[in-house]
Design an enzyme around this catalytic site. Structure first.
Site, PDB file in Angstrom:
ATOM      1  N   ALA A  64      -2.189  28.191  32.048  1.00 39.07           N
ATOM      2  CA  ALA A  64      -2.799  26.856  32.031  1.00 39.07           C
ATOM      3  C   ALA A  64      -2.497  26.175  30.706  1.00 39.07           C
ATOM      4  CB  ALA A  64      -4.300  26.993  32.228  1.00 39.07           C
ATOM      5  N   GLY A 107      -2.248  31.809  34.089  1.00 38.01           N
ATOM      6  CA  GLY A 107      -1.957  31.147  35.365  1.00 38.01           C
ATOM      7  C   GLY A 107      -0.517  31.350  35.803  1.00 38.01           C
ATOM      8  N   GLU A 110      -0.597  34.585  37.524  1.00 33.10           N
ATOM      9  CA  GLU A 110      -1.291  34.358  38.801  1.00 33.10           C
ATOM     10  C   GLU A 110      -0.357  33.664  39.798  1.00 33.10           C
ATOM     11  OE1 GLU A 110      -4.643  32.333  36.934  1.00 33.10           O
ATOM     12  OE2 GLU A 110      -5.965  33.896  37.729  1.00 33.10           O
TER      13      GLU A 110
HETATM   14  N1  CAA Z   1      -0.626  25.694  26.949  1.00 31.99           N
HETATM   15  C1  CAA Z   1      -0.191  24.670  26.171  1.00 31.99           C
HETATM   16  N2  CAA Z   1       0.877  24.770  25.355  1.00 31.99           N
HETATM   17  C2  CAA Z   1       1.530  25.940  25.335  1.00 31.99           C
HETATM   18  C3  CAA Z   1       1.142  27.034  26.101  1.00 31.99           C
HETATM   19  C4  CAA Z   1       0.003  26.877  26.952  1.00 31.99           C
HETATM   20  N3  CAA Z   1      -0.437  27.852  27.762  1.00 31.99           N
HETATM   21  N4  CAA Z   1       1.974  28.067  25.861  1.00 31.99           N
HETATM   22  C5  CAA Z   1       2.865  27.631  24.947  1.00 31.99           C
HETATM   23  N5  CAA Z   1       2.595  26.346  24.622  1.00 31.99           N
HETATM   24  C6  CAA Z   1       3.333  25.490  23.672  1.00 31.99           C
HETATM   25  C7  CAA Z   1       3.018  25.861  22.253  1.00 31.99           C
HETATM   26  O1  CAA Z   1       1.812  25.259  21.810  1.00 31.99           O
HETATM   27  C8  CAA Z   1       4.245  25.338  21.540  1.00 31.99           C
HETATM   28  O2  CAA Z   1       4.092  23.942  21.385  1.00 31.99           O
HETATM   29  P1  CAA Z   1       4.537  23.242  19.975  1.00 31.99           P
HETATM   30  O3  CAA Z   1       6.035  23.399  19.960  1.00 31.99           O
HETATM   31  O4  CAA Z   1       4.093  21.824  20.154  1.00 31.99           O
HETATM   32  O5  CAA Z   1       3.855  23.997  18.912  1.00 31.99           O
HETATM   33  C9  CAA Z   1       5.365  25.558  22.554  1.00 31.99           C
HETATM   34  O6  CAA Z   1       4.713  25.723  23.810  1.00 31.99           O
HETATM   35  C10 CAA Z   1       6.151  26.821  22.281  1.00 31.99           C
HETATM   36  O7  CAA Z   1       5.229  27.877  22.152  1.00 31.99           O
HETATM   37  P2  CAA Z   1       5.345  28.990  21.009  1.00 31.99           P
HETATM   38  O8  CAA Z   1       5.886  28.378  19.766  1.00 31.99           O
HETATM   39  O9  CAA Z   1       4.051  29.712  20.941  1.00 31.99           O
HETATM   40  O10 CAA Z   1       6.509  29.873  21.665  1.00 31.99           O
HETATM   41  P3  CAA Z   1       6.738  31.438  21.560  1.00 31.99           P
HETATM   42  O11 CAA Z   1       7.991  31.709  22.313  1.00 31.99           O
HETATM   43  O12 CAA Z   1       6.638  31.910  20.146  1.00 31.99           O
HETATM   44  O13 CAA Z   1       5.487  32.111  22.351  1.00 31.99           O
HETATM   45  C11 CAA Z   1       3.982  32.397  24.194  1.00 31.99           C
HETATM   46  C12 CAA Z   1       5.349  31.905  23.720  1.00 31.99           C
HETATM   47  C13 CAA Z   1       3.818  33.901  23.969  1.00 31.99           C
HETATM   48  C14 CAA Z   1       3.943  32.080  25.690  1.00 31.99           C
HETATM   49  C15 CAA Z   1       2.863  31.665  23.427  1.00 31.99           C
HETATM   50  O14 CAA Z   1       3.133  30.278  23.431  1.00 31.99           O
HETATM   51  C16 CAA Z   1       1.503  31.857  24.027  1.00 31.99           C
HETATM   52  O15 CAA Z   1       0.871  32.849  23.764  1.00 31.99           O
HETATM   53  N6  CAA Z   1       1.042  30.894  24.854  1.00 31.99           N
HETATM   54  C17 CAA Z   1      -0.301  30.943  25.435  1.00 31.99           C
HETATM   55  C18 CAA Z   1      -0.388  31.945  26.562  1.00 31.99           C
HETATM   56  C19 CAA Z   1      -1.784  31.984  27.144  1.00 31.99           C
HETATM   57  O16 CAA Z   1      -2.754  32.257  26.473  1.00 31.99           O
HETATM   58  N7  CAA Z   1      -1.895  31.717  28.473  1.00 31.99           N
HETATM   59  C20 CAA Z   1      -3.151  31.716  29.196  1.00 31.99           C
HETATM   60  C21 CAA Z   1      -3.691  30.307  29.316  1.00 31.99           C
HETATM   61  S1  CAA Z   1      -5.286  30.267  30.129  1.00 31.99           S
HETATM   62  C22 CAA Z   1      -4.906  30.444  31.759  1.00 31.99           C
HETATM   63  O17 CAA Z   1      -3.776  30.432  32.183  1.00 31.99           O
HETATM   64  C23 CAA Z   1      -6.087  30.627  32.719  1.00 31.99           C
HETATM   65  C24 CAA Z   1      -6.390  29.505  33.573  1.00 31.99           C
HETATM   66  O18 CAA Z   1      -5.682  29.180  34.515  1.00 31.99           O
HETATM   67  C25 CAA Z   1      -7.602  28.742  33.323  1.00 31.99           C
END
Ligand code: CAA
Length: 256
Positions: A64, A107, A110
């Site tokens: 998400a 997500g 999922e």
């Molecule tokens: N939401 C919004 N933005 C996201 C994102 C997310 N889930 N995942 C990555 N991004 C964005 C980052 O903020 C970043 O943006 P900026 O360039 O503006 O800073 C860009 O994507 C690149 O991300 P990273 O620099 O972090 O890239 P990376 O390759 O080093 O890492 C990653 C990738 C491991 C996926 C890391 O971005 C991460 O941990 N993301 C979050 C994952 C997460 O927690 N997902 C669960 C969300 S909650 C959910 O899904 C449940 C639900 O339905 C309610």
């Protein structure tokens, strides 16, 4: 910008590509709605026999969109009614193949688990890291994961946010097949093409019976299976297939 790009790499095969590469294909409400529309459209399209869903080489989907969730409460989450988006995928009668490279988190994992078959490139990473954000999965991330990998691996992933590599996910039963990095789409197209050449009613019944059977006791599931198996004897494609075998020719199927 189109957030879900539709392509048709082979006859009867549709490929949907999530297209928010700058944010690792984070699922915002607009992307989810486009995905729902695409699944509704492809479910109704009689020329389509298999659907592939994919992302890019860095991410299938990182879950998400966290930036769009930080300020919202339960009321807004309920009002978004995301369930109707998931329902379009869950209720799709066509076979769905997820082709995963890079991150399939939250997500995104999922979404992958909504598919019937999951093909992972070696770079794929699966996880449900919601706990690290003070929340938990809400679209099957606890229920589908436990059914795929069992209680103890699911609990570990869900309570710590620990991820699985493609190889680990394959060993655990989450993934159907692992291929070389960036080869997931090519392999998914191969599988989709092979499924699209099968009698479509048989494929649809297999999908429906397998999924429904998982929710009921074995005797009921076996009865569902028998009924569907017998029903297929009424189809034109059954005659075409069996006569094709006997006459040693390669049949094509009409889906009737
Ligand atoms: N939401 C919004 N933005 C996201 C994102 C997310 N889930 N995942 C990555 N991004 C964005 C980052 O903020 C970043 O943006 P900026 O360039 O503006 O800073 C860009 O994507 C690149 O991300 P990273 O620099 O972090 O890239 P990376 O390759 O080093 O890492 C990653 C990738 C491991 C996926 C890391 O971005 C991460 O941990 N993301 C979050 C994952 C997460 O927690 N997902 C669960 C969300 S909650 C959910 O899904 C449940 C639900 O339905 C309610």
């Amino acid at each position: 910008m189109t957030l879900v790009i539709a392509d048709y790499p082979r006859e009867h095969v549709a490929l949907l590509r999530l297209n928010r590469p700058d944010v690792r294909n984070a699922l915002n409400p607009e992307l989810r709605a486009e995905l729902r529309d695409e699944f509704d459209r492809l479910s109704d399209d009689k020329t389509i026999r298999a659907i592939i869903i994919t992302g890019n080489s860095k991410a299938f989907a990182a879950g998400a969109d966290i930036k769009g969730m930080v300020d919202i409460g339960a009321g807004e989450m309920m009002a978004r009614d995301d369930e109707r988006n998931w329902a379009a995928i869950r209720n799709c009668r066509k076979p769905v193949i997820a082709a995963i490279d890079g991150y399939a988190l939250g997500g995104g994992c999922e979404l992958a688990m909504h598919a019937d078959i999951i093909v992972a490139g070696e770079s794929a990473i699966f996880g449900q890291p919601e706990v690290r954000l003070g929340i938990m999965p809400g679209a099957g991330g606890t229920q589908r994961l436990v059914r795929a990998v069992g209680k103890h691996r699911a609990m570990l992933m869900l309570m710590t946010g620990e991820t699985m590599t493609a190889a680990e996910a394959f060993d655990a039963g989450l993934v159907s097949k692992v291929v070389e990095r960036d080869r997931a789409v090519a392999e998914a197209i191969k599988i989709a093409t092979s499924i699209a050449a099968m009698p479509p009613l048989a494929v649809a019944e297999i999908k429906q019976v397998l999924l429904a059977g998982m929710e009921v006791n074995l005797d009921t599931a076996l009865m569902l299976e028998r009924r569907a198996a017998y029903l297929l004897f009424e189809t034109e494609d059954k005659r075409t297939a069996m006569e094709g075998f006997i006459n040693k020719n390669k049949p094509t199927f009409s889906g009737s």
